[in-house]
Design an enzyme around this catalytic site. Structure first.
Site, PDB file in Angstrom:
ATOM      1  N   HIS A  16       8.088  -2.406   2.577  1.00  0.00           N
ATOM      2  CA  HIS A  16       7.945  -0.954   2.454  1.00  0.00           C
ATOM      3  C   HIS A  16       9.281  -0.244   2.290  1.00  0.00           C
ATOM      4  CE1 HIS A  16       3.891  -1.754   3.388  1.00  0.00           C
ATOM      5  NE2 HIS A  16       3.917  -1.583   4.685  1.00  0.00           N
ATOM      6  N   HIS A  37       0.809  -1.214   0.000  1.00  0.00           N
ATOM      7  CA  HIS A  37       0.000   0.000   0.000  1.00  0.00           C
ATOM      8  C   HIS A  37       0.847   1.272   0.000  1.00  0.00           C
ATOM      9  CE1 HIS A  37       0.586  -0.317   4.399  1.00  0.00           C
ATOM     10  NE2 HIS A  37       0.461   0.984   4.398  1.00  0.00           N
TER      11      HIS A  37
END
Length: 512
Positions: free
Chosen positions: A265, A203
């Site tokens: 990430h 995300h």
């Protein structure tokens, strides 16, 4: 070729994704009662509809163990939309959105449930015109991926020669827990879906500020010429959270900060920061340049000296008493899972040779912030020897991913009223001040891209495997040497060993 997949929006001067509407389609959401679905996925789909980016025929099918009918599922969706959606609630829009909601009751391994799912999708194709365009969103534990994918294949719901329209699968991290499991997971999914139909969600890549890294570098002549080892001293990538693990003990224990955040990430942020300019922003070219960076990462010769682990303790944070990690619900008293991890890597290529990249992530730290700080080498300061000290002269560009999204540039300026005193000052750009348009949530952009068939913001299996190749040696070292995470106080910036890691290189962590 499936509808919409030939168009490459980023070859145009403007990103045309946001002026297009997704084709009629149905999205099947596995794990529809989980926190991610409630707080992010369901609101994101409503927000897309509210922005007129979904067609009237769009349909959402929830798959779960609850004994719900369609009306009960609609009430559940409405409750979470009204609580968490970014855009205002609109009754007329809701009625249109709700007309496409369906629910299928069953377990992941329940053959009858998939028969009902196939019948539901046939009904949507026939009555709502979804044209056989089906996306399957697996917001479920990785251990369930194999059984769900196999059931989809057994019931002709995945890719097949007889498929009408397109079939896509979306999978959430973690993509395995090490290199071997990641390869096994990729094999399971790609046995059922074509590689170009697999969308791995990270995300962070849906955040405007992550995408702005490329704009900052490649759309501005003033930055890119300085973006290499001639001028950059080091790079720090930080993801700090104020909160503890909360209700995530079942997932977090045994995973830890390095696997949870650094492997995906932070290494993706490293790749965006260090990559060469791609020939275009097509998925192929973007992934190629990121993979080159990850392939060029080299690890320190002494992994222990260049890494640090920590666990937060109980204490006061923001004037309130908070539990320590070992006092959280369902955490064993002898758990060695880290809530903080920091490490150094280098990139062995012409642009970055000799420039260390420091990555850190942790919970119960001083404040919530994710940022990339590019610190430049100090100026010789031949004219300003009187103010030449460790606090002055290291220019920096700081890209703030969240919150307060934007960019800060730090540089030296003469102090008014003096002859030669120089002090560090900052220039600041904030998205909230510079643009009137509100940024879409990351999941809005990513779900929309799945429906459009636009893969540039999704890491492919090679990126996932390369990231595990970087992290696995650290994990193996910590395990083989039984490295105990060092306690650190809540509200601090991690254990002392993390500061020692930087001090050995003559550097300090930036205070966000």
């Amino acid at each position: 070729m499936p509808e919409n997949t030939q168009h490459n929006p980023l070859r145009d001067p403007r990103d045309r994704r946001l002026t297009r509407v997704a084709a009629p389609s149905a999205l099947v959401l596995f794990g529809v009662t989980g926190d991610l679905a409630k707080k992010k996925l369901l609101p994101a789909m409503y927000d897309l509809a509210n922005r007129s980016l979904l067609p009237p025929a769009f349909s959402l099918v929830g798959f779960g163990r609850r004994d719900w009918d369609d009306a009960q599922f609609a009430e559940y969706v409405k409750e979470n939309v009204t609580q968490h959606a970014r855009t205002p609630y609109n009754e007329d829009l809701w009625q249109q959105f709700a007309s496409g909601l369906r629910f299928v009751h069953g377990e992941f391994d329940d053959d009858d449930a998939y028969v009902r799912l196939a019948e539901t999708l046939d009904e949507l194709d026939r009555d709502r015109g979804t044209r056989g365009n089906h996306a399957f969103y697996l917001s479920i534990p990785p251990k369930a991926f194999e059984v769900v994918c196999q059931q989809l294949a057994d019931h002709d719901l995945a890719d097949s020669e007889e498929s009408q329209g397109w079939r896509r699968v979306v999978i959430e991290k973690p993509f395995g827990h090490d290199l071997e499991s990641a390869r096994e997971l990729n094999s399971i999914v790609e046995r059922v879906f074509r590689p170009d139909s697999v969308f791995r969600i990270d995300h962070y890549l849906g955040k405007e500020t992550v995408q702005n890294i490329l704009a900052l570098r490649f759309a501005n002549q003033m930055f890119e010429p300085l973006w290499d080892a001639r001028y950059v001293d080091h790079v720090q990538i930080t993801m700090a959270e104020e909160i503890g693990i909360g209700s995530r003990a079942g997932y977090y224990d045994g995973v830890g900060a390095a696997r949870d955040v650094i492997q995906n990430h932070l290494l993706q942020l490293l790749a965006f920061t260090a990559m060469e300019e791609p020939a275009s922003f097509s998925a192929r070219n973007l992934r190629l340049e990121k993979a080159k960076v990850l392939e060029s990462v080299v690890l320190p010769s002494d992994l222990g000296e260049h890494s640090a682990l920590g666990q937060y303790t109980s204490g006061l944070q923001g004037g309130e008493f908070v539990k320590g990690f070992h006092e959280e619900s369902d955490i064993p008293a002898d758990s060695r899972t880290e809530t903080f991890a920091a490490l150094r890597v280098d990139i062995n290529n012409r642009r970055w040779a000799g420039v260390p990249f420091y990555l850190r992530a942790g919970k119960r730290l001083g404040r919530r912030v994710t940022e990339i700080a590019v610190a430049f080498k100090k100026s010789p300061n031949l004219l300003f020897r009187e103010t030449d000290n460790d606090e002055f002269g290291q220019n920096a560009i700081v890209i703030r991913i969240q919150p307060d999204e934007g960019v800060t540039i730090r540089f030296g300026s003469k102090v008014p009223g003096t002859q030669s005193e120089i002090r560090d000052v900052t220039m600041d750009f904030g998205y909230g001040h510079a643009f009137t348009e509100s940024s879409p949530e990351a999941y809005e952009r990513l779900i929309f891209d799945v429906l459009l068939g636009e893969p540039p913001l999704f890491p492919d299996h090679s990126e996932v495997e390369l990231s595990w190749k970087i992290l696995d040696p650290f994990e193996n070292y910590w395990s083989e040497h039984k490295v105990e995470p060092e306690p650190y106080a809540p509200g601090s910036w991690g254990p002392e060993s993390a500061h020692e890691l930087m001090a050995r290189d003559g550097r300090v962590w930036r205070r966000p």
